[in-house]
Design a protein around this motif. Structure first.
Motif, PDB file in Angstrom:
ATOM      1  N   SER A 222     -28.690  68.222  39.994  1.00 50.82           N
ATOM      2  CA  SER A 222     -28.570  67.450  38.721  1.00 50.82           C
ATOM      3  C   SER A 222     -29.734  67.916  38.006  1.00 50.82           C
ATOM      4  CB  SER A 222     -28.651  65.822  39.253  1.00 50.82           C
ATOM      5  OG  SER A 222     -28.878  65.122  38.135  1.00 50.82           O
ATOM      6  N   GLN A 223     -29.785  67.694  36.687  1.00 53.88           N
ATOM      7  CA  GLN A 223     -31.087  67.526  35.787  1.00 53.88           C
ATOM      8  C   GLN A 223     -31.489  66.544  35.580  1.00 53.88           C
ATOM      9  OE1 GLN A 223     -28.514  70.990  33.100  1.00 53.88           O
ATOM     10  NE2 GLN A 223     -30.635  70.213  32.069  1.00 53.88           N
ATOM     11  N   SER A 224     -30.831  65.532  35.802  1.00 52.49           N
ATOM     12  CA  SER A 224     -30.811  64.228  35.522  1.00 52.49           C
ATOM     13  C   SER A 224     -30.748  62.867  36.564  1.00 52.49           C
ATOM     14  CB  SER A 224     -30.446  63.576  34.328  1.00 52.49           C
ATOM     15  OG  SER A 224     -29.108  64.387  33.892  1.00 52.49           O
ATOM     16  N   PRO A 225     -31.443  63.220  37.571  1.00 51.35           N
ATOM     17  CA  PRO A 225     -31.101  62.170  38.641  1.00 51.35           C
ATOM     18  C   PRO A 225     -31.255  60.695  38.367  1.00 51.35           C
ATOM     19  CG  PRO A 225     -33.080  63.444  39.278  1.00 51.35           C
ATOM     20  CD  PRO A 225     -32.438  64.035  38.036  1.00 51.35           C
ATOM     21  N   PHE A 226     -32.100  60.390  37.309  1.00 55.75           N
ATOM     22  CA  PHE A 226     -32.314  58.845  36.849  1.00 55.75           C
ATOM     23  C   PHE A 226     -31.194  58.489  36.007  1.00 55.75           C
ATOM     24  CE2 PHE A 226     -36.302  59.625  38.848  1.00 55.75           C
ATOM     25  CZ  PHE A 226     -36.547  58.277  39.405  1.00 55.75           C
ATOM     26  N   ALA A 227     -30.890  59.532  34.996  1.00 51.68           N
ATOM     27  CA  ALA A 227     -29.690  59.130  34.176  1.00 51.68           C
ATOM     28  C   ALA A 227     -28.395  58.922  35.098  1.00 51.68           C
ATOM     29  CB  ALA A 227     -29.823  60.104  33.083  1.00 51.68           C
ATOM     30  N   MET A 228     -28.256  59.773  35.875  1.00 49.20           N
ATOM     31  CA  MET A 228     -26.938  60.127  36.790  1.00 49.20           C
ATOM     32  C   MET A 228     -26.966  58.497  37.446  1.00 49.20           C
ATOM     33  SD  MET A 228     -26.186  62.784  39.639  1.00 49.20           S
ATOM     34  CE  MET A 228     -25.783  63.990  38.699  1.00 49.20           C
ATOM     35  N   ARG A 229     -28.246  58.144  38.026  1.00 50.45           N
ATOM     36  CA  ARG A 229     -28.071  56.804  38.713  1.00 50.45           C
ATOM     37  C   ARG A 229     -27.734  55.869  37.845  1.00 50.45           C
ATOM     38  NH1 ARG A 229     -33.443  53.947  41.070  1.00 50.45           N
ATOM     39  NH2 ARG A 229     -33.801  53.814  38.941  1.00 50.45           N
ATOM     40  N   ASP A 230     -28.195  55.848  36.716  1.00 53.28           N
ATOM     41  CA  ASP A 230     -28.102  54.803  35.837  1.00 53.28           C
ATOM     42  C   ASP A 230     -26.526  54.711  35.270  1.00 53.28           C
ATOM     43  OD1 ASP A 230     -29.067  52.434  34.142  1.00 53.28           O
ATOM     44  OD2 ASP A 230     -28.899  53.868  32.398  1.00 53.28           O
ATOM     45  N   MET A 231     -25.923  55.817  35.027  1.00 57.31           N
ATOM     46  CA  MET A 231     -24.519  55.848  34.617  1.00 57.31           C
ATOM     47  C   MET A 231     -23.684  55.418  35.779  1.00 57.31           C
ATOM     48  SD  MET A 231     -24.645  59.138  32.165  1.00 57.31           S
ATOM     49  CE  MET A 231     -22.914  59.528  31.936  1.00 57.31           C
ATOM     50  N   ILE A 232     -23.769  55.791  36.983  1.00 57.67           N
ATOM     51  CA  ILE A 232     -23.115  55.511  37.910  1.00 57.67           C
ATOM     52  C   ILE A 232     -23.135  54.360  38.440  1.00 57.67           C
ATOM     53  CG2 ILE A 232     -22.395  56.161  40.395  1.00 57.67           C
ATOM     54  CD1 ILE A 232     -23.178  59.199  39.858  1.00 57.67           C
ATOM     55  N   ALA A 233     -24.239  53.622  38.469  1.00 56.36           N
ATOM     56  CA  ALA A 233     -24.555  52.341  39.081  1.00 56.36           C
ATOM     57  C   ALA A 233     -24.058  51.406  37.903  1.00 56.36           C
ATOM     58  CB  ALA A 233     -26.261  51.947  38.883  1.00 56.36           C
ATOM     59  N   GLN A 234     -24.086  51.483  36.580  1.00 58.51           N
ATOM     60  CA  GLN A 234     -23.512  50.862  35.733  1.00 58.51           C
ATOM     61  C   GLN A 234     -21.943  50.921  35.937  1.00 58.51           C
ATOM     62  OE1 GLN A 234     -24.835  50.277  31.573  1.00 58.51           O
ATOM     63  NE2 GLN A 234     -26.589  51.349  32.177  1.00 58.51           N
TER      64      GLN A 234
END
Lengths: 781, 158
Positions: A222-234
């Motif tokens: 992933s290039q964006s572990p935090f954005a990935m977490r945010d999108m999946i969490a939401q």
């Protein structure tokens, strides 16, 4: 501008990851071992470009020995998205592209998962599909997202419910109607650019583990572990602190591993088998068929200038083929909108930049984010106009290119750049204006130039955080959330920290893998923003740590902090010439006299950076005070020849020069310039091809050719200029994406110079060139 | 699925393994021996990321079936450096920064090692021919060519 503390800034220090990468020790996500508890999975993908899902029967798949679970979108209504929440994790009631995930199968082995995926029975009711973005905006076009008006959307994105338009960005600047009357010369054309794939050598791979207590861990490329977490969490309603994303080395990203691609599918499958890690590894064919692509673009461009060649007016319509879901792609159309003119000073502009739903794979970020797309047409039409007004293309660009403090198309004042210097350097490098002989009688030779600009395309306020932590022996761990994709971000982070702290570069380690449980926040590793944004955060964190050290020592010596510095791991006083080694004291502090107590303690510096100065743009005019943080600009010039018998292009030289603000690590810049030139050249020949059913027909390395070692240009002449910006570390800004933005139009312009034929559509395939040469020859006869 | 008992040398170590008929060398290395330096890029013999030396010859390990390995010798990227000492080729890749994401690098190193053993002083064209099956999306290849040429002057493959 404060000068570098230790002279490390501007030095080409070695990559932090180089030894691991030449010995096979570098760990990518598929290299992590999970033991016998690991389950495997496979996605069931839609065989239709557009259809309603009538019924899904999973019973046969579930009955197969070794199958542990089958999940579908039927029991999951969640949608995800970065800017526009329009994308289901698994299609629920409707599929919108060939290859869209409809179900997921979890089994004990990959073979069983593959078998079981074939046993999932899905009944579809096909719907009419639409592929061309120009046709898709017509009122009679089939509608892909009837619920568009109900999707959540960022406040700067403007979808048009009831149509296939997911974003409509407008520029209305000056007085376009009267400007046309003042134009002595006008050029007008339509340009087309197909979808292409990112083609990272490492395919998308994820492993998800859902614990019985509901906590989820996701290992992902992933290039964006935090954005990935945010999108999946939401999307799945998981609290952020219960979803942990671990992202080791990335085997090529280019934007394709930004945001979320298939990782949420892995999480949903893992939730069906708590306690078991579930691996989802895309095959190379799936990488072509089932991941995001660079959006296609149809651009209508009309541009005019006065008799001396000064640009006066420009009218543009951009139709981005956004594919089935535009959750990320809407911001590409927006970025293309506020930068729609390219790097030119044009006083009167009318532009409409549209992101349009089509029944093709999801269009998303790819190296340059809208800029390679629009520059393909822009940089050719400028040559067409220059020819009409009888100006040399390089001279025409020098005359019209954007300069520091110009009011640019969005109304913003241009940040410091020197594009003319870039033009001068590339023209000099290829002996611009000097006619050269082809190497064989059946070849024609030509030269072309193209310039570019690009701003980091992001929300107004993406943040970066960093922590700098000393160890007992005065080695340092730098903690960041930015990712190493090969571009060298870890090296730059270590270099900045070492410079500010006054410790040897080799004593600094960047903590990896990036882990949202421990790493400080980083929005995403995209937009060429890390050297700038993460760099600012690391610098601030290191300055914080440095301050703590100096205050402790100054107190200990009863001296003034301003009289002290740190060099090679020693605190030195200019005044008393005393020295204090950092080891031990950075953890244990220093004793008071006669050991009557202690001062100091473990040194941990923290820093963050977030741009706070980007303003809103008027939705009707696209005008505002500051559309973006800054721009990077550059020029490329190409010297090539064409084989008249085959239509094959042979690029002899590419000169490529960018204004990087400040070169933190010159050699890393050169690696970007070299790799980008070949990536850009390759992109001029690439195209994802589809049949009438919307099915990609070239999903392999044999049928989708990327440049090989045999295809490289004869010579790449790279260079940079340095015009520092105010908001970057030592004035630095990004350059990773820019280096391929204008390569294709530079080649097209050189091709025109060689054979007198203008190719307005990519790719520049040999057969297309050969046939056009043949036709021209026939006409001349 | 039938299974086969095979004996082979991997990076100088004797290995005795029970392998199913359809298992590839790539998965023997990565999944059975934990040698994950060899990368999986396409499993179709098209990208070269999984290149290893089989009896000294470069092969795409995704295209070799495990039962064929009985009595043979495999060298992977983990087998290049000896006692922590990089080969001149690895040194040259590091020195010239001929690496970005690093996913193609192990395959590049193995193809180039085979070339230098076969032809210690190759021309640039020899290098391009030997590495044409190894795809890279990051570097633009020139530094990889340069690194092989440097290694050919500083000691070759070993």
């Amino acid at each position: 501008m404060k000068i570098s503390e230790s002279g490390l800034i501007g030095q080409s220090v070695a990559r932090t990851d180089i030894i691991d990468k030449v010995t096979g020790c570098a760990v990518f996500v598929d290299d992590i071992q999970f033991g016998p508890n690991l389950l495997h999975s496979r996605l069931v993908r839609s065989p239709h470009p557009h259809a309603l899902i009538k019924k899904i029967d999973t019973s046969k798949a579930l009955a197969l020995d070794g199958v542990r679970a089958v999940v579908t979108g039927q029991e999951l209504s969640a949608r995800m998205g970065l800017y526009l929440i329009d994308r289901p994790i698994f299609a629920a009631d409707r599929v919108r592209y060939y290859g869209e995930p409809v179900a997921g199968v979890v089994a004990t082995t990959e073979e069983i998962a593959v078998q079981a995926a074939r046993l999932v029975e899905i009944e579809y009711q096909p719907l009419p599909a639409i592929y061309d973005p120009v046709e898709a905006v017509q009122p009679e076009a089939p509608l892909l997202h009837p619920d568009l008006g109900e999707y959540s959307v960022a406040n700067f994105i403007f979808p048009e419910p009831g149509t296939n338009i997911s974003e409509h960005f407008k520029i209305r600047k000056g007085d376009i109607e009267s400007a046309w009357e003042q134009c002595a010369v006008v050029a007008e054309d339509r340009f087309r650019l197909p979808s292409i794939e990112h083609v990272p050598l490492e395919t998308h791979t994820s492993i998800a583990l859902s614990e019985t207590n509901g906590e989820v861990t996701l290992w992902a490329s992933s290039q964006s572990p935090f954005a990935m977490r945010d999108m999946i969490a939401q999307g799945l309603g998981i609290p952020h602190n219960k979803l942990r994303v671990i992202a080791p080395m990335v085997g090529g990203g280019f934007g394709g591993k930004a945001g979320v691609t298939m990782e949420a599918c892995a999480v949903v499958m893992a939730q069906a088998v708590p306690g078991h890690p579930v691996k989802l590894r895309l095959t190379r064919e799936e990488e072509f068929v089932g991941t995001s692509v660079r959006q296609s673009l149809v651009s209508d461009i009309k541009v005019g200038c006065d008799k001396d060649g000064n640009l006066l007016a420009m009218e543009l319509t951009y139709y981005f083929g956004g594919g089935a879901y535009n959750d990320y792609g809407v911001n590409i159309a927006r970025a293309a909108g506020y930068s729609c003119t390219g790097p030119y000073d044009v006083p009167n502009v009318k532009a409409d930049s549209l992101c349009v739903y089509t029944n093709y794979p999801v269009g998303s970020a790819m190296r340059g984010f809208g800029m390679p797309e629009i520059h393909w047409g822009l940089e050719q039409i400028m040559d067409q106009l220059a020819e009409k007004v009888d100006l040399d293309p390089a001279e025409f660009r020098r005359l019209n290119c954007v300069r520091t403090d110009d009011e640019i198309v969005s109304g913003m004042k241009m940040t410091p750049i020197n594009l003319e210097a870039c033009i001068d350097k590339v023209t000099e490098a290829i002996d611009w204006g000097k006619e050269e002989k082809p190497t064989a009688p059946n070849k024609k030779r030509g030269k072309g130039i193209a310039i570019m600009w690009k701003a980091p395309a992001m929300p107004p306020n993406p943040g970066s955080a960093a922590v700098v932590r000393f160890n007992e022996d005065a080695t340092v761990n730098v903690e960041i959330g930015g990712q190493e994709l090969g571009q060298g971000s870890f090296t730059v982070a270590a270099q900045i920290a070492a410079d500010v702290l006054g410790v040897p570069y080799r004593k600094v380690t960047v903590s990896s893998p990036i882990d949202t449980k421990y790493s400080p926040y980083e929005w995403q590793t995209v937009a060429s923003r890390l050297t700038w944004s993460m760099g600012n955060a690391v610098k601030a964190a290191a300055e914080d740590a440095r301050k703590q050290i100096l205050e402790t020592v100054a107190d200990h010596w009863d001296e003034d902090v301003d009289d002290l510095t740190i060099k090679d791991g020693l605190v030195i006083s200019f005044k008393s010439e005393r020295e204090q080694p950092l080891d031990k004291m950075v953890i244990y502090g220093l004793p008071n006299e006669d050991f009557e107590g202690w001062k100091g303690g473990p040194v941990v510096g923290r820093g963050h950076f977030m741009p706070t100065y980007v303003t809103n743009l008027d939705p009707e005019t696209g005008q505002g005070t500051r559309a973006v943080v800054h721009y990077t600009v550059g020029a490329q010039a190409v010297d090539l020849e064409v084989d008249l018998d085959t239509g094959q292009i042979d690029v002899l030289k590419i000169a490529s020069v960018y204004d990087v603000g400040r070169a933190i690590n010159p050699d890393l810049i050169m690696t970007q310039i070299e790799g980008g030139a070949v990536h850009g050249m390759s992109s001029a020949y690439e195209s994802l091809k589809f049949n009438e059913n919307g099915e990609p027909i070239n999903p392999s390395f044999v049928d989708y050719r990327i440049a090989t070692i045999a295809d490289i240009p004869g010579k790449i002449i790279g260079d940079f200029v340095e015009t520092p910006i105010e908001d970057g570390p030592w004035g630095a800004r990004g350059v990773g994406e820019h280096v391929m933005v204008q390569t294709a139009p530079a080649i097209a312009n050189a091709l025109y110079n060689a054979v007198g034929i203008r190719f307005s559509d990519l790719p520049l395939s040999a057969d297309k060139i050969y046939l056009a040469l043949d036709e021209k020859l026939a006409q001349e006869r | 699925m039938a299974h086969h008992m095979i004996s082979l040398l991997v990076n100088g170590q004797k290995e005795k393994l029970l392998v199913p008929s359809n298992l590839t060398l790539l998965h023997v290395l990565r999944d059975m021996l934990g040698l994950t330096g060899t990368k999986n890029g396409c499993e179709a013999g098209e990208c070269g990321a999984c290149t290893v030396l089989l009896d000294g010859e470069p092969v795409n390990s995704c295209m070799v079936l495990a039962p064929e390995l009985d009595g043979r010798e495999v060298i992977t990227v983990e087998g290049l450096a000896k006692d922590g000492q990089l080969t001149p080729l690895q040194e040259a890749f590091a020195e010239l920064s001929a690496v970005q994401c690093g996913y193609c690098t192990p395959g590049m190193l193995m193809s180039a090692t085979a070339l230098l053993r076969r032809k210690p002083h190759p021309t640039q064209q020899d290098v391009q021919e030997a590495l044409v099956g190894n795809l890279c999306r990051c570097t633009g290849y020139q530094r990889i060519i340069d690194a092989v040429m440097v290694a050919s002057r500083t000691g070759g493959a070993e």
